[in-house]
Structure formats: structure tokens, C-alpha cells
Write a protein that holds these residues in place. Structure first.
Motif, PDB file in Angstrom:
ATOM      1  N   HIS A 283      30.606  95.545  39.651  1.00 18.97           N
ATOM      2  CA  HIS A 283      31.224  94.374  40.268  1.00 18.97           C
ATOM      3  C   HIS A 283      30.974  94.531  41.768  1.00 18.97           C
ATOM      4  CE1 HIS A 283      35.050  91.772  40.747  1.00 18.97           C
ATOM      5  NE2 HIS A 283      34.880  92.262  41.953  1.00 18.97           N
ATOM      6  N   GLU A 285      31.321  93.595  45.221  1.00 17.42           N
ATOM      7  CA  GLU A 285      32.232  92.808  46.044  1.00 17.42           C
ATOM      8  C   GLU A 285      31.473  91.975  47.080  1.00 17.42           C
ATOM      9  OE1 GLU A 285      35.634  92.366  45.855  1.00 17.42           O
ATOM     10  OE2 GLU A 285      35.326  90.996  47.525  1.00 17.42           O
ATOM     11  N   SER A 327      38.396  88.025  43.038  1.00 14.74           N
ATOM     12  CA  SER A 327      37.844  89.147  42.266  1.00 14.74           C
ATOM     13  C   SER A 327      38.304  89.107  40.815  1.00 14.74           C
ATOM     14  CB  SER A 327      38.312  90.485  42.846  1.00 14.74           C
ATOM     15  OG  SER A 327      37.474  90.901  43.865  1.00 14.74           O
ATOM     16  N   ASP A 522      30.727  89.231  42.906  1.00 15.84           N
ATOM     17  CA  ASP A 522      31.936  88.596  42.343  1.00 15.84           C
ATOM     18  C   ASP A 522      32.237  87.226  42.947  1.00 15.84           C
ATOM     19  OD1 ASP A 522      32.807  89.661  44.786  1.00 15.84           O
ATOM     20  OD2 ASP A 522      34.785  90.188  44.010  1.00 15.84           O
ATOM     21  N   HIS A 523      31.857  87.029  44.183  1.00 12.69           N
ATOM     22  CA  HIS A 523      32.006  85.728  44.851  1.00 12.69           C
ATOM     23  C   HIS A 523      31.332  85.851  46.204  1.00 12.69           C
ATOM     24  CE1 HIS A 523      35.109  87.882  46.994  1.00 12.69           C
ATOM     25  NE2 HIS A 523      35.713  88.133  45.846  1.00 12.69           N
ATOM     26  N   ARG A 526      33.199  84.350  51.534  1.00 13.14           N
ATOM     27  CA  ARG A 526      34.350  83.511  51.877  1.00 13.14           C
ATOM     28  C   ARG A 526      34.497  83.318  53.392  1.00 13.14           C
ATOM     29  NH1 ARG A 526      39.085  86.121  48.714  1.00 13.14           N
ATOM     30  NH2 ARG A 526      37.807  87.975  48.775  1.00 13.14           N
TER      31      ARG A 526
HETATM   32 MN    MN Z   1      36.326  90.177  45.378  1.00 13.41          MN
END
Ligand code: MN
Ligand code: GP9
Length: 686
Positions: A283, A285, A327, A522-523, A526
Motif C-alpha cells: 500500500h 502511501e 487510506s 492508495d490515493h 491531496r
Molecule cells: Mn493514505
């Protein structure tokens, strides 16, 4: 001017006179004497909250957290102020009654924290019934002196109350105006605290508060009393949501899945290709696909990720589908092929639903599923939700050696996390025939502020220029240096190098022989859209961005921004390079397609997945976002603007847009219903 002078002078003498009077008549002393019991109540409950933070979170800076102190005092004083509406003789019962509640909050949290390294939640109460040994342990734990410490203040309050009663303190009947004045004074103090509370609040605090991001953070920021109040509201919300509409939801659900086969009938080139192999999911980040193509001074931001993508299967138009659960939403969607819930987050509010998840299906096939994340297990309620998702064990912070020196951002640095995980993985590998592991990275997390720890990675522009005399000199343009996005690239470069080191370490430990690495971002980072302006519009000459009317201006509009939120998805094995599996897949793909795609490769199947095997659906795929927006190979569609943004030369008809929009809405509804009404459990029971 003169009149103003006179006025100021008059005000000055008046204030001076008042202060003198206050001093002479000992008014402050009198005020406190008069309100002694009220302040005893305030002091005791604020001190208790502070002690709780000290015992739970330990570090001195946490325990003296100014903002938590302000919040706790504000709540206690605010509630206390209303006590003045009562006659003096009824007030002791009021303050003692509320102190019982406050002390109970502190004691329960103190006990709870020892077990779960997290603050208590009303929603977890029902979980207690499943944990048989807890009852026993609680009894043993109750004997711990630290949990009883909160009673000292409470007993003191009773003693004070008794003493004051003896002196007839509560019998003095106040006139209404005095009562009002007292109430006004305490409300004013609470008001001042409220002003401090609000001006020290950042927008991020509010969103983290609402979604219960990390309980420790909320307690440190908002104090224990506000935390508990908000917890009660969020705990009740799922219950209220699931009270109405079950029948309709079940009907829609049955209708939605009625044509879907019970077993995997789709066979393609990739069916069972990895059957029996271990799976290590990384995963990653905040890793973004766009950053993979960026270079600064000839150096790639993500050389290791790029290498993996060139050697493995790289899905270059892959989107994460997160909502406020960031997350945790990614983890949910990745392992269950369901979308995030419409309100709250599945991890926090719906941890007790039945999920048909990748780890649980693999467990049935003899795999040992586990997860590793060097943060508190309570973060995103993982310690509870990972069990619901079928992971046998969560290796959390308590399993790692975390020191001040090996920390970056939110916690243990990725390099250390991976290093310390190797022996654990070796152990797992030795003891289990096959395993499925999730490793959650942490360092590359917003706000990307630990710049000095990321290592050297200049994000400026260095150029060699030839001077008129023929000599050369080096010119540096700051470009992304000192910007948030620039710091993100530095942070990402660090995370990428941690990834590179990890692959080497895995190889050296012999752990890559029979293992498939599955990596997902995960994204996105932002960061707001305007942060990208400088990246795409930098004018070296002026060290500014190009003006909008400049022909060189490259508008990074809201659609480019949305499309730019793509995250990498890579399936990689040590020996994939140069084989038929070594390829780039350009069809749009979403996080919810991961489970069906891997399922086909590893031999498991979930009838209730909302995504598709990408090798089955191919160019017909649609990625639905929690907002209702969707993207396919042709357009990105924004539902609120009812606007489509072309991403290929292929035209799209209005009819297709309408069909896709309806598909997106239905999918989001059914996904939400599955979780809220626990439809997978009910369906299994029938
Ligand atoms: Mn995250
Ligand atoms: C916390 C980490 C970050 O442990 O996974 O969560 P996020 O803020 O990205 O949702």
C-alpha cells in the motif's frame, strides 16, 4: 480629536477606578470564594482529563497539550455554567452528577487504552461479547492504580461538598441578579476559551474529527470530553442509517446480482497464472502516477517504481476511489471490491459487517493472511477492521522498534519499517506454505514537512550557461524548491528509494522466489489544484508562473487535476521482465477492479464484487468515484456539472453518458446498502 482624547481619558480613569475597587474590596477573592464549589468541579475534571492524556499518550508535550487543555476546560466550564440556573442547594447534585460522567469517561478510557492502545468507543461495546478473555483481563486491570487515580479528585469534591454543607454554604439563597451575574462570568470564561479553541483550529482538524481519523489525534486536539461526545454521535449513526429501508435495499441488491454467476465462468489468458503463489501487497502511501514521468535535473522522482513498472504489469490509467476514509477506503475497495460508504467510513462505522474479502477468501484456500503497518493499530480502527477483513494478524507499531531517530512524519520511517519487517516475513514464510501480506507504507504522507529527513533530492533547475567571455557558469532556478508540491516530490523520492531497498532485501532473504508483488498507490497527494500551477507553468525568467493570457500558459483545469490523481498499480515478480506478462495496460481501471483481476489470476472469486477483471472487461470498463463522477476510456464525466471532458478522440453519445451515469448511481447505492444493511451476511444465511 480632543473629544476622543477626553473619552479615552474618561474610560481610563473609570477602568482604573474599577480595578482599584476590585482590589480594595477583594472582589476577585470574593468571587472565587463565592464560586468555590464550581471551580473545584472545574479543576478536578480538567486535571483528570490531563492525567488521562499523560497515562495514555505518555509524552510530556502531549500531556501538556494546550489545545486539549483549552477544549476540556471549555466543555467543563460550559456545562458548569448552566448549574447557575439552579438554586444553590441543588447545585452540588448537578456538579457531582456531571463529575460522575466525566470521571467515568476518564476511567473507562484509561482501562480501554491499556488493552487496545486506543480511546474507548461506544460502538465497540458490542464487540466485547466476542472477546471472551477480555472480561477476565478487565478485572485484573481494574486493580491497576492508574485507573483509579481519577477517583481521588472525585472524592475530594465530595469532601469539599460535605464541608461546605456544614458551613451552610449552599443554603444562602441568591437573588436572581447575582445568579445571572455568576452564570454570565462563567459563560464569558467558556466563551474566551471557545475563541481560543476556534482560532487555533485548522480545516484539517475538522475533517479529521468528523471521520475519526486517529483517535489519539482527536483527543490531543479536542480533549477527551469532546472526543467522547462525538464518538457517541458517530457510533449511533450507523444504527440509525440501517433502521429504515432494508426491504428496498435487499430487493435492489437481488436485482443487481441476479445475472451474475456463482462461480468464475470467465476464463482468459490470465486465469490461474499465479495460483498457489504468495502475495505481497504494498500500500504505497500517496504515490501518484504522474510523478513517475517527472525528472528534476535529469533524476527521476521514482526510479524504483519506474523500474518495477517497466519490468512488470503496469496499469497506467488506474484510479483510487477513496472518499473521506482515504487510506482505509483504499484498503476496503482493494480487498472487497466495494465502494466507500456514503456517510462515515466503513473502517470506523461498519467494521462489524460481513465482507467477502481477498484475505478471507485466500484464507479458505490455505493462505496465511496478515497485515503490517508501523502505526498504532487503532489508526482507522485497523486493529478491529483487519480482523473483520480476515487478516489473521496485524503487525502494528507495538511490533516495531520506533525511536525518535527512525521516525519520519507520522511514524516509523518506511526504510526502517521494511527493514524490520524482513525477519517477520521470513518467519511467516517458514511457518506457512502460502501467505498473503499487506504492507502499509507511511512516510510519504501529507504534509510532507519532514524535508530534512528525506535525503538530498533538489527540485530546482540547474543550468550551465556560457558567458560572453566563453567561460561557463552554473545558474540555479528555484522552481519547485520550498513549495508543498516540491516537498512532496522529495518525500516521494524517499519512499521510492525505501521501496527499492525493500525489493533488494526481499530478494536477499529469498522471499521473492515464489511471491507476486502487488503495489497500489492508495490515493493522490491531496494537494490543492493551484499547487500544480507552478509545476506546469514555471517561468524561469521571472521565477513566477506564466500569466493566464501568456501563450505559454498551460491551464491545469479541474479535469486535468481529476485525471492527474491517477495512482500506480503494478503486478510484479522477479522474473516477469521480458515475458508476455511484462506489459502496460492502458484501459481505465479502478481500485474495485483489483479483487476480480487478482481473483482470476490466483483462483478466487467473489460474486458480489462491483468491479471487473480488467482482462475481461477491457476497454468497456468504467471507474465510478464516490462522488458519482465516472471515467471510461473516452471521457471523464462530472455529475454535478453534468459535463464530460474528452480524453480520447473517440466520441461518446448522450445515451451512453446517461447509461453510464445510471450505472454509477446504482453501483454506489448497492455498495452502500451492502455495507449499511449487512446484505452479504443476510444473503449467506438464506
Ligand atoms: Mn493514505
Ligand atoms: C495512517 C495512514 C494514513 O496509519 O494509513 O492514513 P490517511 O491519512 O492517508 O488516510
Amino acid at each position: 480629536m480632543n473629544r476622543l482624547k477626553v473619552k479615552v481619558k474618561r474610560l481610563y480613569t473609570k477602568t482604573k477606578r474599577q480595578l482599584k475597587r476590585i482590589k480594595k474590596e477583594h472582589l476577585i477573592r470574593e468571587y472565587f470564594k463565592d464560586n468555590m464549589f464550581f471551580y473545584a468541579y472545574v479543576l478536578i475534571n480538567v486535571v483528570n482529563a490531563t492525567i488521562l492524556r499523560f497515562f495514555c499518550i505518555h509524552s510530556l508535550e502531549n500531556y501538556l497539550s494546550f489545545r486539549a487543555l483549552v477544549s476540556d476546560a471549555m466543555i467543563v466550564i460550559l456545562i458548569g455554567a448552566f448549574g447557575y440556573l439552579l438554586k444553590p442547594k441543588s447545585r452540588p447534585a448537578y456538579y457531582i452528577g456531571f463529575s460522575v460522567i466525566f470521571v467515568a469517561i476518564c476511567m473507562i478510557n484509561s482501562i480501554y487504552y491499556t488493552f487496545y492502545t486506543s480511546f474507548a468507543s461506544l460502538s465497540m461495546l458490542e464487540l466485547m461479547q466476542y472477546v471472551g478473555q477480555v472480561g477476565d483481563a478487565v478485572v485484573k486491570n481494574v486493580l491497576q492504580p492508574k485507573d483509579l487515580v481519577y477517583l481521588i479528585g472525585f472524592i475530594l469534591l465530595i469532601v469539599i461538598c460535605k464541608k461546605l454543607k456544614k458551613k451552610n454554604y449552599f443554603k444562602k439563597v441568591e437573588v436572581k441578579s447575582v445568579r445571572r451575574r455568576k452564570m454570565f462570568t462563567s459563560l464569558s470564561i467558556a466563551g474566551v476559551l471557545a475563541i481560543i479553541f476556534f482560532i487555533t483550529m485548522k480545516p484539517l482538524d475538522v475533517t479529521r474529527f468528523v471521520k475519526q481519523w486517529n483517535k489519539e489525534y482527536i483527543v490531543m486536539r479536542f480533549g477527551i470530553y469532546i472526543y467522547q461526545g462525538e464518538d457517541i454521535v458517530t457510533s449511533l449513526q450507523p444504527k440509525i442509517n440501517s433502521m429504515f429501508g432494508y426491504d428496498q435495499a435487499k430487493k435492489n441488491f437481488d436485482e443487481y446480482f441476479k445475472d451474475k454467476p456463482d462461480t468464475n465462468t470467465n476464463k482468459n489468458k490470465y486465469t490461474d497464472i499465479f495460483k498457489g503463489k504468495n502475495i505481497l501487497v504494498i500500500h504505497a502511501e500517496s504515490m501518484m502516477t504522474n510523478a513517475m514521468s517527472l525528472k528534476f535535473n535529469g533524476q527521476e522522482v521514482t526510479p524504483n517504481l519506474n523500474k518495477m513498472s517497466k519490468e512488470g504489469m503496469f496499469f497506467s490509467n488506474f484510479y483510487s476511489q477513496v472518499s473521506v476514509g482515504t487510506s482505509s477506503d483504499s484498503e476496503l475497495t482493494n480487498t472487497t471490491s466495494l465502494m466507500p460508504t456514503k456517510s462515515g467510513t466503513a473502517f470506523v462505522s461498519y467494521y462489524n459487517r460481513t465482507y467477502i474479502s481477498t484475505p478471507s477468501m485466500l484464507k479458505e484456500m490455505g493462505y496465511y493472511p496478515f497485515s503490517m503497518h508501523a502505526n498504532n493499530g487503532s489508526f482507522w480502527n485497523r486493529s478491529v477492521m483487519h480482523a473483520s477483513l480476515g487478516y489473521e494478524k496485524l503487525y502494528d507499531k507495538s511490533e516495531y522498534e520506533v525511536t525518535k531517530d527512525n521516525t519520519i512524519g507520522l511514524g516509523l520511517s518506511d526504510k526502517e519499517f521494511f527493514k524490520q519487517s524482513i525477519p517477520k516475513l521470513q518467519e511467516i514464510n517458514k511457518e506457512n506454505e502460502k501467505w498473503y501480506g499487506l504492507m502499509i507504507m507511511l512516510s510519504n504522507h501529507t504534509p510532507f514537512a519532514d524535508v530534512e529527513k528525506y535525503g538530498d533530492f533538489p527540485v530546482d533547475i540547474k543550468e550551465t550557461v556560457t558567458n560572453p567571455d566563453g567561460t561557463t557558469s552554473e545558474v540555479t532556478y528555484p522552481y519547485m524548491e520550498g513549495t508543498k508540491l516540491g516537498n512532496y516530490f522529495k518525500s516521494l523520492h524517499y519512499a521510492d528509494s525505501a521501496l527499492g531497498e525493500f525489493l533488494t532485501e526481499l530478494d536477499e532473504a529469498g522471499l521473492l522466489e515464489n511471491t507476486v508483488i502487488v503495489l497500489y498507490g492508495d490515493h493522490d497527494a491531496r494537494l490543492p489544484r493551484n499547487n500544480y500551477d507552478r509545476l506546469y507553468n514555471y517561468n524561469k525568467e521571472t521565477n513566477e508562473t506564466y500569466e493566464e493570457n501568456d501563450p505559454r500558459y498551460n491551464e491545469y483545469n479541474s479535469y486535468k487535476y481529476e485525471l492527474g490523481r491517477k495512482v500506480p498499480f503494478i503486478i510484479w515478480t522477479k522474473d516477469m521482465k521480458g515475458t508476455s506478462l511484462n506489459m502496460e495496460i492502458t484501459d481505465v481501471m479502478g481500485m474495485y477492479d483489483v479483487q476480480p483481476t487478482l481473483g482470476n489470476m490466483f483462483g478466487f472469486y467473489n460474486k458480489y464484487s462491483l468491479g471487473h477483471d480488467i482482462f475481461d472487461i477491457g476497454s468497456n470498463n468504467i471507474v465510478v468515484f464516490p462522488s458519482g463522477n465516472w471515467v471510461n476510456n473516452k471521457v471523464y464525466y462530472n455529475i454535478s456539472k453534468q459535463e464530460s471532458y474528452p480524453i480520447s478522440t473517440e466520441a461518446i453519445s448522450q445515451e451512453e453518458i446517461d447509461t453510464n451515469t445510471e450505472y454509477a448511481n446504482k453501483l454506489l447505492d448497492v455498495s452502500n446498502d451492502i455495507i449499511v444493511f449487512n446484505l452479504l451476511r443476510k444473503d449467506e444465511e438464506e
